[in-house]
Design a protein around this motif. Structure first.
Motif, short mmCIF file in Angstrom:
data_model
loop_
_atom_site.label_atom_id
_atom_site.label_comp_id
_atom_site.label_asym_id
_atom_site.label_seq_id
_atom_site.Cartn_x
_atom_site.Cartn_y
_atom_site.Cartn_z
N HIS A 73 0.87 -1.18 0.00
CA HIS A 73 0.00 0.00 0.00
C HIS A 73 0.91 1.23 0.00
N TRP A 74 0.54 2.22 -0.76
CA TRP A 74 1.34 3.45 -0.74
C TRP A 74 0.48 4.68 -0.92
N TYR A 75 1.07 5.82 -0.57
CA TYR A 75 0.33 7.08 -0.41
C TYR A 75 1.04 8.21 -1.15
N HIS A 76 0.26 9.19 -1.55
CA HIS A 76 0.82 10.43 -2.10
C HIS A 76 0.93 11.44 -0.96
N CYS A 77 1.99 12.26 -0.97
CA CYS A 77 2.05 13.39 -0.06
C CYS A 77 2.10 14.64 -0.94
N TRP A 78 0.98 15.31 -1.01
CA TRP A 78 0.85 16.49 -1.86
C TRP A 78 1.67 17.64 -1.29
N THR A 79 1.87 17.66 0.02
CA THR A 79 2.66 18.70 0.67
C THR A 79 4.12 18.64 0.20
N CYS A 80 4.64 17.43 0.09
CA CYS A 80 6.06 17.23 -0.27
C CYS A 80 6.28 17.01 -1.75
N GLY A 81 5.21 16.97 -2.54
CA GLY A 81 5.34 16.75 -3.97
C GLY A 81 5.53 15.29 -4.37
N LEU A 82 5.20 14.36 -3.48
CA LEU A 82 5.23 12.94 -3.82
C LEU A 82 3.89 12.59 -4.45
N THR A 83 3.77 12.85 -5.73
CA THR A 83 2.50 12.71 -6.44
C THR A 83 2.69 11.85 -7.69
N PHE A 84 1.61 11.50 -8.30
CA PHE A 84 1.58 10.70 -9.52
C PHE A 84 2.30 9.38 -9.30
N GLN A 85 3.49 9.19 -9.84
CA GLN A 85 4.21 7.91 -9.70
C GLN A 85 5.12 7.87 -8.47
N GLU A 86 5.18 8.95 -7.71
CA GLU A 86 5.99 8.98 -6.50
C GLU A 86 5.08 8.98 -5.28
N GLY A 87 5.60 8.45 -4.18
CA GLY A 87 4.80 8.41 -2.96
C GLY A 87 5.60 7.88 -1.80
N CYS A 88 4.87 7.57 -0.73
CA CYS A 88 5.52 7.06 0.48
C CYS A 88 4.78 5.83 0.99
N CYS A 89 5.52 5.00 1.73
CA CYS A 89 4.94 3.79 2.30
C CYS A 89 4.01 4.15 3.46
N ALA A 90 3.31 3.17 3.99
CA ALA A 90 2.35 3.40 5.07
C ALA A 90 3.02 3.93 6.33
N VAL A 91 4.21 3.43 6.65
CA VAL A 91 4.90 3.90 7.86
C VAL A 91 5.30 5.36 7.68
N CYS A 92 5.88 5.71 6.54
CA CYS A 92 6.28 7.11 6.29
C CYS A 92 5.07 8.04 6.25
N ALA A 93 3.96 7.57 5.70
CA ALA A 93 2.74 8.39 5.67
C ALA A 93 2.36 8.80 7.08
N ARG A 94 2.53 7.89 8.03
CA ARG A 94 2.13 8.16 9.41
C ARG A 94 3.22 8.88 10.21
N VAL A 95 4.48 8.61 9.90
CA VAL A 95 5.58 9.18 10.69
C VAL A 95 6.12 10.46 10.06
N CYS A 96 6.66 10.34 8.87
CA CYS A 96 7.34 11.48 8.22
C CYS A 96 6.37 12.53 7.68
N HIS A 97 5.18 12.10 7.30
CA HIS A 97 4.24 13.00 6.61
C HIS A 97 2.99 13.27 7.45
N ALA A 98 3.10 13.07 8.76
CA ALA A 98 1.98 13.37 9.68
C ALA A 98 1.64 14.86 9.58
N GLY A 99 0.38 15.16 9.44
CA GLY A 99 -0.06 16.55 9.34
C GLY A 99 0.03 17.11 7.93
N HIS A 100 0.56 16.34 6.99
CA HIS A 100 0.64 16.78 5.59
C HIS A 100 -0.64 16.39 4.86
#
Length: 132
Positions: A73-100
């Motif tokens: 499972h993976w996620y986009h972070c629109w705040t950091c520009g991880l969009t379209f074919q780029e993204g972050c894993c579930a752990v990073c979505a919760r840890v690194c990108h919390a509040g994004h």
């Protein structure tokens, strides 16, 4: 009389208690409810701490996959520009990108761009276990 038998005096009938009742008054019931609520809160807090401890041990999927695409499972972070074919894993979505501004992308072959260092503004915080 018999010892331990069911003869006279072996139990007390509620009717013979001269008007005393064995029921709890409202104050006692309120105290019991408060105590029960406190115990439930303590249990929830302990479960939450356990979950935090377990989650702190989880690391970015990049530590396993590196640049190899792996089903996850993976996620986009629109705040950091991880969009379209780029993204972050579930752990990073919760840890690194919390509040994004994070949205679910899909379950597919993927490697974590956060862990790979693709975001200049955000260094991956999940490459190693974190203090609980």
């Amino acid at each position: 009389g018999r010892v331990g038998g069911r003869g006279a005096g072996s139990h007390m009938d509620c009717a013979s208690m001269d008007g005393e009742t064995n029921s709890l008054d409202e104050e006692d019931v309120d105290l019991l409810r408060e105590r029960e609520a406190l115990l439930e809160d303590e249990q929830r807090a302990a479960e939450s701490e356990d979950e935090e401890r377990r989650f702190a041990a989880k690391v970015c999927s990049y530590t396993r996959t590196s640049n190899t695409f792996s089903e996850q499972h993976w996620y986009h972070c629109w705040t950091c520009g991880l969009t379209f074919q780029e993204g972050c894993c579930a752990v990073c979505a919760r840890v690194c990108h919390a509040g994004h501004d994070v949205t679910y992308s899909r379950y597919s072959r993927f490697f974590c761009d956060c862990g790979a260092g693709k975001t200049a503004s955000n260094t991956c915080q999940a490459l190693a276990p974190r203090p609980a």
